[in-house]
Write an enzyme that holds these catalytic residues in place. Structure first.
Site, PDB file in Angstrom:
ATOM      1  N   GLY A  91       0.848  -1.196   0.000  1.00 20.62           N
ATOM      2  CA  GLY A  91       0.000   0.000   0.000  1.00 20.62           C
ATOM      3  C   GLY A  91       0.877   1.237   0.000  1.00 20.62           C
ATOM      4  N   SER A 104       0.132   7.376   0.947  1.00 19.63           N
ATOM      5  CA  SER A 104       0.762   8.401   1.786  1.00 19.63           C
ATOM      6  C   SER A 104       1.575   7.770   2.909  1.00 19.63           C
ATOM      7  CB  SER A 104      -0.326   9.323   2.364  1.00 19.63           C
ATOM      8  OG  SER A 104      -1.001  10.001   1.330  1.00 19.63           O
ATOM      9  N   GLY A 163       2.267   4.509   3.600  1.00 16.87           N
ATOM     10  CA  GLY A 163       3.182   3.447   3.169  1.00 16.87           C
ATOM     11  C   GLY A 163       4.443   4.006   2.529  1.00 16.87           C
ATOM     12  N   LYS A 170      -6.039   1.285   2.596  1.00 11.68           N
ATOM     13  CA  LYS A 170      -7.229   1.706   3.329  1.00 11.68           C
ATOM     14  C   LYS A 170      -7.973   0.461   3.827  1.00 11.68           C
ATOM     15  CE  LYS A 170      -6.998   6.137   3.285  1.00 11.68           C
ATOM     16  NZ  LYS A 170      -7.201   6.948   2.119  1.00 11.68           N
ATOM     17  N   LYS A 172      -6.728   4.150  19.918  1.00 14.19           N
ATOM     18  CA  LYS A 172      -6.535   4.836  18.621  1.00 14.19           C
ATOM     19  C   LYS A 172      -7.872   5.020  17.927  1.00 14.19           C
ATOM     20  CE  LYS A 172      -4.180   6.775  15.305  1.00 14.19           C
ATOM     21  NZ  LYS A 172      -3.707   6.263  14.057  1.00 14.19           N
ATOM     22  N   ASN A 191     -11.050  12.230  12.807  1.00 14.02           N
ATOM     23  CA  ASN A 191     -11.109  12.095  11.344  1.00 14.02           C
ATOM     24  C   ASN A 191     -12.398  12.631  10.739  1.00 14.02           C
ATOM     25  OD1 ASN A 191      -8.804  10.683  12.120  1.00 14.02           O
ATOM     26  ND2 ASN A 191      -8.906   9.318  10.376  1.00 14.02           N
ATOM     27  N   ASN A 244      -6.220  19.287  11.967  1.00 12.77           N
ATOM     28  CA  ASN A 244      -6.463  18.614  13.251  1.00 12.77           C
ATOM     29  C   ASN A 244      -6.479  19.598  14.428  1.00 12.77           C
ATOM     30  OD1 ASN A 244      -6.370  16.380  11.650  1.00 12.77           O
ATOM     31  ND2 ASN A 244      -4.528  15.480  12.555  1.00 12.77           N
ATOM     32  N   SER A 293      -6.026  15.426   8.198  1.00 14.89           N
ATOM     33  CA  SER A 293      -6.253  14.017   8.564  1.00 14.89           C
ATOM     34  C   SER A 293      -6.466  13.179   7.307  1.00 14.89           C
ATOM     35  CB  SER A 293      -7.481  13.887   9.462  1.00 14.89           C
ATOM     36  OG  SER A 293      -8.659  14.054   8.690  1.00 14.89           O
TER      37      SER A 293
HETATM   38  N1  LIG Z   1      -1.910   9.359   5.757  1.00 13.94           N
HETATM   39  C1  LIG Z   1      -1.704   9.470   7.055  1.00 13.94           C
HETATM   40  O1  LIG Z   1      -1.156  10.469   7.521  1.00 13.94           O
HETATM   41  C2  LIG Z   1      -2.098   8.372   7.992  1.00 13.94           C
HETATM   42  C3  LIG Z   1      -2.797   7.256   7.538  1.00 13.94           C
HETATM   43  N2  LIG Z   1      -3.136   6.259   8.435  1.00 13.94           N
HETATM   44  C4  LIG Z   1      -3.857   5.069   7.979  1.00 13.94           C
HETATM   45  O2  LIG Z   1      -3.011   4.338   7.077  1.00 13.94           O
HETATM   46  C5  LIG Z   1      -3.804   3.677   6.077  1.00 13.94           C
HETATM   47  C6  LIG Z   1      -3.361   4.172   4.706  1.00 13.94           C
HETATM   48  O3  LIG Z   1      -3.672   5.553   4.618  1.00 13.94           O
HETATM   49  P1  LIG Z   1      -3.083   6.473   3.457  1.00 13.94           P
HETATM   50  O4  LIG Z   1      -1.661   6.157   3.248  1.00 13.94           O
HETATM   51  O5  LIG Z   1      -3.454   7.866   3.789  1.00 13.94           O
HETATM   52  O6  LIG Z   1      -3.942   5.937   2.208  1.00 13.94           O
HETATM   53  P2  LIG Z   1      -3.610   6.015   0.670  1.00 13.94           P
HETATM   54  O7  LIG Z   1      -4.882   5.807  -0.067  1.00 13.94           O
HETATM   55  O8  LIG Z   1      -2.785   7.207   0.386  1.00 13.94           O
HETATM   56  O9  LIG Z   1      -2.665   4.736   0.450  1.00 13.94           O
HETATM   57  C7  LIG Z   1      -3.084   3.433   0.181  1.00 13.94           C
HETATM   58  C8  LIG Z   1      -2.458   3.030  -1.141  1.00 13.94           C
HETATM   59  O10 LIG Z   1      -2.573   1.628  -1.317  1.00 13.94           O
HETATM   60  C9  LIG Z   1      -2.841   1.404  -2.690  1.00 13.94           C
HETATM   61  N3  LIG Z   1      -3.436   0.077  -2.850  1.00 13.94           N
HETATM   62  C10 LIG Z   1      -4.620  -0.385  -2.360  1.00 13.94           C
HETATM   63  N4  LIG Z   1      -4.800  -1.680  -2.714  1.00 13.94           N
HETATM   64  C11 LIG Z   1      -3.717  -2.022  -3.458  1.00 13.94           C
HETATM   65  C12 LIG Z   1      -3.329  -3.218  -4.131  1.00 13.94           C
HETATM   66  N5  LIG Z   1      -4.095  -4.318  -4.097  1.00 13.94           N
HETATM   67  N6  LIG Z   1      -2.163  -3.234  -4.822  1.00 13.94           N
HETATM   68  C13 LIG Z   1      -1.386  -2.124  -4.864  1.00 13.94           C
HETATM   69  N7  LIG Z   1      -1.680  -0.960  -4.241  1.00 13.94           N
HETATM   70  C14 LIG Z   1      -2.846  -0.911  -3.543  1.00 13.94           C
HETATM   71  C15 LIG Z   1      -3.813   2.528  -3.045  1.00 13.94           C
HETATM   72  O11 LIG Z   1      -3.921   2.706  -4.427  1.00 13.94           O
HETATM   73  P3  LIG Z   1      -5.327   3.275  -5.016  1.00 13.94           P
HETATM   74  O12 LIG Z   1      -5.633   4.540  -4.262  1.00 13.94           O
HETATM   75  O13 LIG Z   1      -5.024   3.462  -6.455  1.00 13.94           O
HETATM   76  O14 LIG Z   1      -6.341   2.211  -4.735  1.00 13.94           O
HETATM   77  C16 LIG Z   1      -3.145   3.702  -2.350  1.00 13.94           C
HETATM   78  O15 LIG Z   1      -2.150   4.281  -3.158  1.00 13.94           O
HETATM   79  C17 LIG Z   1      -5.257   4.038   6.385  1.00 13.94           C
HETATM   80  O16 LIG Z   1      -5.832   3.034   7.200  1.00 13.94           O
HETATM   81  C18 LIG Z   1      -5.124   5.351   7.172  1.00 13.94           C
HETATM   82  O17 LIG Z   1      -6.231   5.592   8.004  1.00 13.94           O
HETATM   83  C19 LIG Z   1      -2.757   6.314   9.746  1.00 13.94           C
HETATM   84  C20 LIG Z   1      -2.072   7.387  10.227  1.00 13.94           C
HETATM   85  C21 LIG Z   1      -1.721   8.520   9.415  1.00 13.94           C
HETATM   86  C1  LIG Z   2      -3.459  10.525  13.872  1.00 14.07           C
HETATM   87  C2  LIG Z   2      -4.248  11.077  12.706  1.00 14.07           C
HETATM   88  C3  LIG Z   2      -5.492  11.752  13.196  1.00 14.07           C
HETATM   89  C4  LIG Z   2      -3.295  12.069  12.113  1.00 14.07           C
HETATM   90  O1  LIG Z   2      -3.871  12.957  11.231  1.00 14.07           O
HETATM   91  C5  LIG Z   2      -4.620   9.959  11.791  1.00 14.07           C
HETATM   92  O2  LIG Z   2      -4.507   8.814  12.159  1.00 14.07           O
HETATM   93  C6  LIG Z   2      -5.228  10.189  10.466  1.00 14.07           C
HETATM   94  O3  LIG Z   2      -5.109  11.254   9.894  1.00 14.07           O
HETATM   95  O4  LIG Z   2      -5.857   9.220   9.986  1.00 14.07           O
END
Ligand SMILES: NC(=O)C1=CN([C@@H]2O[C@H](COP(=O)(O)OP(=O)(O)OC[C@H]3O[C@@H](n4cnc5c(N)ncnc54)[C@H](OP(=O)(O)O)[C@@H]3O)[C@@H](O)[C@H]2O)C=CC1
Ligand SMILES: CC(C)(CO)C(=O)C(=O)O
Length: 305
Positions: free
Chosen positions: A7, A10, A12, A73, A178, A186, A196, A247
């Site tokens: 994944g 952002s 990852g 996600k 969490k 969120n 936030n 967020s």
């Molecule tokens: N961003 C942040 O600051 C924070 C995020 N989180 C948590 O982390 C998790 C990820 O969030 P975030 O990084 O923001 O999300 P994103 O949507 O930015 O990242 C997820 C990525 O995974 C890709 N993806 C999904 N399925 C596949 C697959 N089968 N093969 C290849 N790639 C795949 C998506 O591609 P596509 O979009 O094209 O499907 C997308 O680029 C969530 O649960 C979020 O709540 C927790 C704390 C902070």
């Molecule tokens: C901790 C927090 C609230 C940071 O923005 C988060 O987990 C999110 O954005 O999904």
């Protein structure tokens, strides 16, 4: 350590980009991001600065490593689990928000399942570029609780590249704590389109506190020890520590993408319904936030039935 990050969005990309300073990292993501990383490496900007060259692929099957981090996600966890099940890992660790991810992974996979929470702020700015808007903290541990040597090794791997990471034995309780933070922050930031830090005062503060208190009540109904006071204190501490963050749910709404409301506020509503018969448990704030987000998703045409 040999680490797959499933994944490369952002979060990852932030974790994988920084981990690649010291470890063998493979990112699983989509084009054009994957091609950009292959061509020119991954640039991390902001609170972390690094340009690294992790492997990157769009095919998440038949991979192997010590640990796979799951950073898709919540609604994509089942697909990630199926792909990871074709590979070979000592452990798979969800670092996602929301509840139910570890159960989905455990149903599909044979290896040890770890859970984690991250309060980092990450935004993928362009193909091959991710911004860290706050270093935050990472906690990992056995999904069912208890000690885990592989969680200790993973925490050490994060620490070695500059993250603040701890391995803990009480992950189930941490996930509820969490959940209270995400239930409070969120949906409110997504619906009000605020950073936030806006949750530290005014009506937004009342809403966030109420959503967190309701989550704590549901946790206690499930015998998880989380007081209202702790839930509210955690929401306010994270809102303060990530005051300038957008967020992840607000990012989704602004980009007209599906949100994780089902796994966050919606989970609180469902869990309250299960407990309700015995305890008269109502969660009106989480119910309202869930309904508003689902109505927005329906209107934007991003909600799957
Ligand atoms: N961003 C942040 O600051 C924070 C995020 N989180 C948590 O982390 C998790 C990820 O969030 P975030 O990084 O923001 O999300 P994103 O949507 O930015 O990242 C997820 C990525 O995974 C890709 N993806 C999904 N399925 C596949 C697959 N089968 N093969 C290849 N790639 C795949 C998506 O591609 P596509 O979009 O094209 O499907 C997308 O680029 C969530 O649960 C979020 O709540 C927790 C704390 C902070
Ligand atoms: C901790 C927090 C609230 C940071 O923005 C988060 O987990 C999110 O954005 O999904």
């Amino acid at each position: 350590m040999d680490i797959v990050v499933f994944g490369a969005g952002s979060l990852g990309s932030l974790l994988g980009g920084v981990l690649a300073r010291e470890h063998d990292v493979t990112l699983v993501g989509r084009d054009p991001h994957v091609s950009a990383v292959r061509d020119a490496g991954l640039r991390v900007e902001g609170a972390f600065e690094a340009t690294t060259t992790p492997d990157a692929t769009t095919d998440g099957t038949d991979l192997s490593g010590d640990v796979a981090l799951v950073t898709v996600k919540a609604f994509d966890t089942a697909e990630a689990a199926s792909a990871l099940a074709t590979g070979d890992f000592d452990a798979v660790c969800s670092l996602q928000n929301g509840m139910g991810n570890e159960e989905t992974l455990a149903d599909a996979l044979d290896c040890e399942i770890l859970a984690g929470t991250a309060t980092c702020g990450a935004i993928r700015q362009a193909p091959g570029v991710v911004e860290c808007t706050g270093r935050g903290e990472i906690v990992v541990g056995a999904a069912d609780g208890g000690d885990s040597p592989i969680a200790e090794s993973l925490a050490a791997a994060f620490d070695a590249v500059g993250f603040d990471c701890e391995a803990v034995a009480d992950m189930p309780r941490r996930l509820w704590a969490k959940l209270a933070v995400n239930a409070g922050i969120n949906a409110v930031t997504a619906l009000a389109r605020v950073d936030n830090g806006a949750l530290l005062s005014g009506d937004a503060n009342d809403l966030a506190r109420a959503a967190a208190r309701e989550t704590a009540r549901v946790a206690r109904a499930r015998d998880v020890s989380l007081s209202n006071r702790e839930a509210v204190a955690r929401v306010e501490a994270v809102a303060e520590g990530t005051a300038t963050n957008t967020s992840s749910m607000r990012q989704d709404v602004e980009a007209e993408r599906r949100t994780e409301v089902d796994a966050i506020n919606g989970y609180v509503v469902d869990a309250a319904c299960e407990a309700r018969r015995e305890l008269d448990l109502d969660v009106p704030v989480n119910r309202t936030l869930t309904s508003l987000l689902r109505a927005w998703e329906d209107g934007a045409g991003v909600r799957e039935s």
